[in-house]
Design a protein around this motif. Structure first.
Motif, PDB file in Angstrom:
ATOM      1  N   ASN A 104       0.870  -1.176   0.000  1.00 33.38           N
ATOM      2  CA  ASN A 104       0.000   0.000   0.000  1.00 33.38           C
ATOM      3  C   ASN A 104       0.907   1.226   0.000  1.00 33.38           C
ATOM      4  OD1 ASN A 104      -2.351   1.555   0.088  1.00 33.38           O
ATOM      5  ND2 ASN A 104      -2.394   1.580   2.326  1.00 33.38           N
ATOM      6  N   ILE A 105       0.801   2.049  -1.051  1.00 30.32           N
ATOM      7  CA  ILE A 105       1.695   3.206  -1.186  1.00 30.32           C
ATOM      8  C   ILE A 105       1.363   4.255  -0.131  1.00 30.32           C
ATOM      9  CG2 ILE A 105       2.459   5.061  -2.753  1.00 30.32           C
ATOM     10  CD1 ILE A 105       3.296   2.320  -3.730  1.00 30.32           C
ATOM     11  N   ILE A 106       0.092   4.545   0.027  1.00 28.46           N
ATOM     12  CA  ILE A 106      -0.340   5.541   1.023  1.00 28.46           C
ATOM     13  C   ILE A 106      -1.832   5.327   1.287  1.00 28.46           C
ATOM     14  CG2 ILE A 106      -1.011   7.440  -0.546  1.00 28.46           C
ATOM     15  CD1 ILE A 106       0.808   9.242   1.389  1.00 28.46           C
ATOM     16  N   GLY A 107      -2.334   5.902   2.397  1.00 32.35           N
ATOM     17  CA  GLY A 107      -3.736   5.714   2.769  1.00 32.35           C
ATOM     18  C   GLY A 107      -3.788   4.677   3.872  1.00 32.35           C
ATOM     19  N   GLU A 108      -3.356   5.073   5.069  1.00 33.84           N
ATOM     20  CA  GLU A 108      -3.264   4.125   6.185  1.00 33.84           C
ATOM     21  C   GLU A 108      -4.263   4.528   7.262  1.00 33.84           C
ATOM     22  OE1 GLU A 108      -2.087   0.949   5.938  1.00 33.84           O
ATOM     23  OE2 GLU A 108      -0.205   1.832   5.267  1.00 33.84           O
ATOM     24  N   HIS A 109      -4.965   3.547   7.824  1.00 34.22           N
ATOM     25  CA  HIS A 109      -6.032   3.800   8.805  1.00 34.22           C
ATOM     26  C   HIS A 109      -7.136   4.665   8.198  1.00 34.22           C
ATOM     27  CE1 HIS A 109      -4.258   1.879  12.357  1.00 34.22           C
ATOM     28  NE2 HIS A 109      -3.106   2.244  11.845  1.00 34.22           N
ATOM     29  N   THR A 110      -7.311   4.560   6.902  1.00 29.45           N
ATOM     30  CA  THR A 110      -8.367   5.312   6.223  1.00 29.45           C
ATOM     31  C   THR A 110      -9.569   4.422   5.903  1.00 29.45           C
ATOM     32  OG1 THR A 110      -7.177   4.847   4.192  1.00 29.45           O
ATOM     33  CG2 THR A 110      -6.896   7.046   5.115  1.00 29.45           C
ATOM     34  N   ASP A 111      -9.348   3.103   5.819  1.00 32.10           N
ATOM     35  CA  ASP A 111     -10.435   2.221   5.358  1.00 32.10           C
ATOM     36  C   ASP A 111     -11.670   2.314   6.254  1.00 32.10           C
ATOM     37  OD1 ASP A 111      -8.991   0.969   7.376  1.00 32.10           O
ATOM     38  OD2 ASP A 111      -9.106  -1.031   6.494  1.00 32.10           O
ATOM     39  N   TYR A 112     -11.461   2.301   7.575  1.00 32.31           N
ATOM     40  CA  TYR A 112     -12.623   2.349   8.469  1.00 32.31           C
ATOM     41  C   TYR A 112     -13.139   3.770   8.675  1.00 32.31           C
ATOM     42  CZ  TYR A 112      -8.790   3.008  11.862  1.00 32.31           C
ATOM     43  OH  TYR A 112      -7.666   3.431  12.506  1.00 32.31           O
ATOM     44  N   ASN A 113     -12.551   4.735   7.968  1.00 27.88           N
ATOM     45  CA  ASN A 113     -13.077   6.104   7.980  1.00 27.88           C
ATOM     46  C   ASN A 113     -13.673   6.472   6.621  1.00 27.88           C
ATOM     47  OD1 ASN A 113     -12.440   7.139  10.699  1.00 27.88           O
ATOM     48  ND2 ASN A 113     -10.346   6.588  10.123  1.00 27.88           N
ATOM     49  N   ASP A 114     -14.082   5.464   5.854  1.00 26.91           N
ATOM     50  CA  ASP A 114     -14.686   5.672   4.531  1.00 26.91           C
ATOM     51  C   ASP A 114     -13.754   6.409   3.578  1.00 26.91           C
ATOM     52  OD1 ASP A 114     -16.976   4.345   5.074  1.00 26.91           O
ATOM     53  OD2 ASP A 114     -18.253   6.127   5.300  1.00 26.91           O
ATOM     54  N   GLY A 115     -12.449   6.273   3.773  1.00 26.93           N
ATOM     55  CA  GLY A 115     -11.486   7.027   2.970  1.00 26.93           C
ATOM     56  C   GLY A 115     -10.950   6.239   1.787  1.00 26.93           C
ATOM     57  N   PHE A 116      -9.743   6.602   1.361  1.00 25.60           N
ATOM     58  CA  PHE A 116      -9.117   5.998   0.187  1.00 25.60           C
ATOM     59  C   PHE A 116      -7.846   5.257   0.581  1.00 25.60           C
ATOM     60  CE2 PHE A 116     -11.521   9.629  -1.235  1.00 25.60           C
ATOM     61  CZ  PHE A 116     -12.139   9.185  -2.399  1.00 25.60           C
ATOM     62  N   VAL A 117      -7.544   4.196  -0.160  1.00 29.10           N
ATOM     63  CA  VAL A 117      -6.255   3.505  -0.032  1.00 29.10           C
ATOM     64  C   VAL A 117      -5.637   3.426  -1.428  1.00 29.10           C
ATOM     65  CG1 VAL A 117      -6.798   2.168   2.035  1.00 29.10           C
ATOM     66  CG2 VAL A 117      -7.444   1.264  -0.198  1.00 29.10           C
ATOM     67  N   LEU A 118      -4.335   3.203  -1.491  1.00 35.41           N
ATOM     68  CA  LEU A 118      -3.657   3.223  -2.789  1.00 35.41           C
ATOM     69  C   LEU A 118      -2.709   2.027  -2.927  1.00 35.41           C
ATOM     70  CD1 LEU A 118      -3.660   5.230  -5.222  1.00 35.41           C
ATOM     71  CD2 LEU A 118      -1.571   6.200  -4.266  1.00 35.41           C
ATOM     72  N   PRO A 119      -3.290   0.813  -2.971  1.00 36.32           N
ATOM     73  CA  PRO A 119      -2.442  -0.375  -3.033  1.00 36.32           C
ATOM     74  C   PRO A 119      -1.990  -0.723  -4.458  1.00 36.32           C
ATOM     75  CG  PRO A 119      -4.733  -1.036  -2.917  1.00 36.32           C
ATOM     76  CD  PRO A 119      -4.726   0.471  -2.870  1.00 36.32           C
ATOM     77  N   ALA A 120      -1.025  -1.634  -4.526  1.00 34.71           N
ATOM     78  CA  ALA A 120      -0.597  -2.235  -5.795  1.00 34.71           C
ATOM     79  C   ALA A 120      -0.335  -3.705  -5.541  1.00 34.71           C
ATOM     80  CB  ALA A 120       0.680  -1.566  -6.295  1.00 34.71           C
ATOM     81  N   ALA A 121      -0.641  -4.528  -6.538  1.00 31.60           N
ATOM     82  CA  ALA A 121      -0.245  -5.938  -6.468  1.00 31.60           C
ATOM     83  C   ALA A 121       1.258  -6.007  -6.729  1.00 31.60           C
ATOM     84  CB  ALA A 121      -1.004  -6.737  -7.524  1.00 31.60           C
ATOM     85  N   ILE A 122       1.917  -7.048  -6.233  1.00 26.27           N
ATOM     86  CA  ILE A 122       3.368  -7.183  -6.400  1.00 26.27           C
ATOM     87  C   ILE A 122       3.714  -8.494  -7.114  1.00 26.27           C
ATOM     88  CG2 ILE A 122       3.984  -5.718  -4.448  1.00 26.27           C
ATOM     89  CD1 ILE A 122       4.250  -8.251  -2.734  1.00 26.27           C
ATOM     90  N   ALA A 123       4.990  -8.598  -7.490  1.00 23.63           N
ATOM     91  CA  ALA A 123       5.397  -9.779  -8.264  1.00 23.63           C
ATOM     92  C   ALA A 123       5.363 -11.064  -7.430  1.00 23.63           C
ATOM     93  CB  ALA A 123       6.786  -9.551  -8.835  1.00 23.63           C
ATOM     94  N   GLN A 124       5.578 -10.977  -6.125  1.00 27.82           N
ATOM     95  CA  GLN A 124       5.506 -12.174  -5.278  1.00 27.82           C
ATOM     96  C   GLN A 124       4.052 -12.669  -5.275  1.00 27.82           C
ATOM     97  OE1 GLN A 124       7.099  -9.383  -4.545  1.00 27.82           O
ATOM     98  NE2 GLN A 124       8.928  -9.726  -3.324  1.00 27.82           N
TER      99      GLN A 124
END
Ligand code: ADP
Ligand code: MG
Length: 384
Positions: free
Chosen positions: A30-50
């Motif tokens: 997750n690049i940024i957007g931490e502790h935002t999920d339970y505040n109806d906010g945004f997260v910015l994840p990426a899938a990885i090669a592993q």
């Protein structure tokens, strides 16, 4: 590295036949957007090669036969006797099967071999990768025609019911919807999403695993959630349109929280700020401004450490260490906090030097191993 070829040949050894199909699903960052999920906010994840790979074939009966390459373990159960097993890798697979059965999908028994190279328990969601690989494989094997959204939800429910972890949707979403060289901004309120380019050029992402998990994590989590809810309740009394911290502005906090409720003010301020930082990173990625991305990551870390208070000495040491180094554009704790990994944006040709410097310094100070993990944004779950 677990590939289509390696898992097929391991499957063949185990079941004396070729698998009908092979599916893969990645871990995530997750690049940024931490502790935002339970505040109806945004997260910015990426899938990885592993990733996790599974090889499967239908059986003529109701028997599910599983084989883990990693644990060198076999497991057999009948479809009619499905239930969670004690602390085992099989739960991430059986949980998915159980959801399919509950949905009324027509499935029979099957053979499955599973292998992967997502580090376990490092905060890269190896569990979601097992669930998503299973969901994608069984969807194809039994021609169920479920959408990626439905498969994501099935994988999340598998984690809730069979692993007993009440996670949000981000991990399974990122594993399922990841796109090479992109991050995906997920709106945790309505699950709408948008891709942004993550073209790193001379830079790369490096995780540094502290190998600690302080026991405070779960009580602090509940306490932080309560602080966020309290702030919303107070603000809502004045501004009825506010339903979560997502709708709150700094000026509302100044007016109603800052002086009156100093104990929750820093927590609410962090969350409101994090929403803006996610937007800032998305704009910076579109403009190709990696220095800005790094600076915002550091701001998030400072917020998580000083205001939200979910960091720890080990994490702070790693983020403080990189700050004077021009080849490292930024770093922050990734995940809930109190341990786990930092995510670092580092010049490619400096990665080895950084590891040579930071690893012994950390290990001398904390008498713990520091594990570097190289990651890059990769494609989401699919049939190989
Ligand atoms: P995380 O998701 O952060 O990596 P979890 O504790 O949620 O950590 O999930 C880790 C568990 O997922 C492992 O203990 C194991 O049961 C399962 N798992 C992950 N990868 C594999 C794999 N390649 N083969 C079998 N089980 C796996
Ligand atoms: Mg997990």
């Amino acid at each position: 590295m677990a590939t289509k070829e390696t898992i097929s040949s391991l499957y063949k050894e185990q079941y004396q036949a070729e698998p009908q199909l092979v599916a893969v699903a990645p871990g995530r960052i997750n690049i940024i957007g931490e502790h935002t999920d339970y505040n109806d906010g945004f997260v910015l994840p990426a899938a990885i090669a592993q990733h996790t790979v599974v090889a499967v074939s239908k059986r003529e009966n109701q028997i599910i036969s599983l084989y883990s390459v990693l644990f060198k373990e076999e497991f057999t159960i009948s479809l009619s006797e499905l239930k969670p097993q004690k602390h085992s890798w099989v739960n991430y697979i059986l949980g998915v099967v159980d959801q399919l059965v509950k949905k009324g999908c027509a499935i029979s028994g099957f053979n499955m071999a599973v292998d992967g190279n997502v580090p376990l328990g490092a905060g890269l969601s190896s569990s979601a990768s097992v669930e998503c690989a299973t969901a994608v494989a069984l969807n194809q094997l039994f021609q169920l025609d479920l959408s990626k959204q439905e498969l994501t939800q099935i994988a999340q429910l598998a984690e809730h019911t069979y692993a007993g972890v009440k996670c949000g949707i981000m991990d399974q979403f990122a594993s399922m919807f990841g796109k090479e060289n992109h991050v995906v901004r997920l709106d945790c309120k309505d699950l709408s999403y948008q891709y942004f380019p993550l073209e790193l050029g001379d830079y790369a992402l490096l995780l540094l695993n502290t190998n600690v998990k302080h026991s405070l994590a779960s009580s602090a989590y509940n306490n932080r959630r309560a602080a966020c809810e309290k702030a919303v309740e107070i603000i809502k009394a004045q501004y009825p349109e506010v339903t979560s911290l997502r709708d709150v502005t700094f000026s509302m906090l100044d007016e109603l929280i800052k002086e009156q409720h100093p104990e929750i003010y820093p927590k609410a301020k962090y969350v409101v700020g994090e929403k803006l930082r996610v937007e800032g990173v998305c704009e910076a990625l579109e403009a190709g401004d990696l220095a800005k991305v790094g600076a915002l990551m550091v701001e998030t870390h400072q917020g998580l450490s000083k205001d939200y208070e979910v960091s720890c000495n080990e994490l702070d040491f790693l983020v403080d260490f990189i700050q004077p180094i021009p080849e490292v554009l930024g770093a922050r704790v990734m995940g809930g906090g109190f341990g786990g990994c930092t995510i670092n944006l580092v010049k490619k040709d400096y990665i080895d030097t950084l590891i040579e410097q930071i690893k012994p310094a950390y290990e001398r100070k904390f008498h713990l191993e520091l594990t570097p993990i190289k990651v890059s944004p990769a494609e989401g779950a699919r049939i190989l």
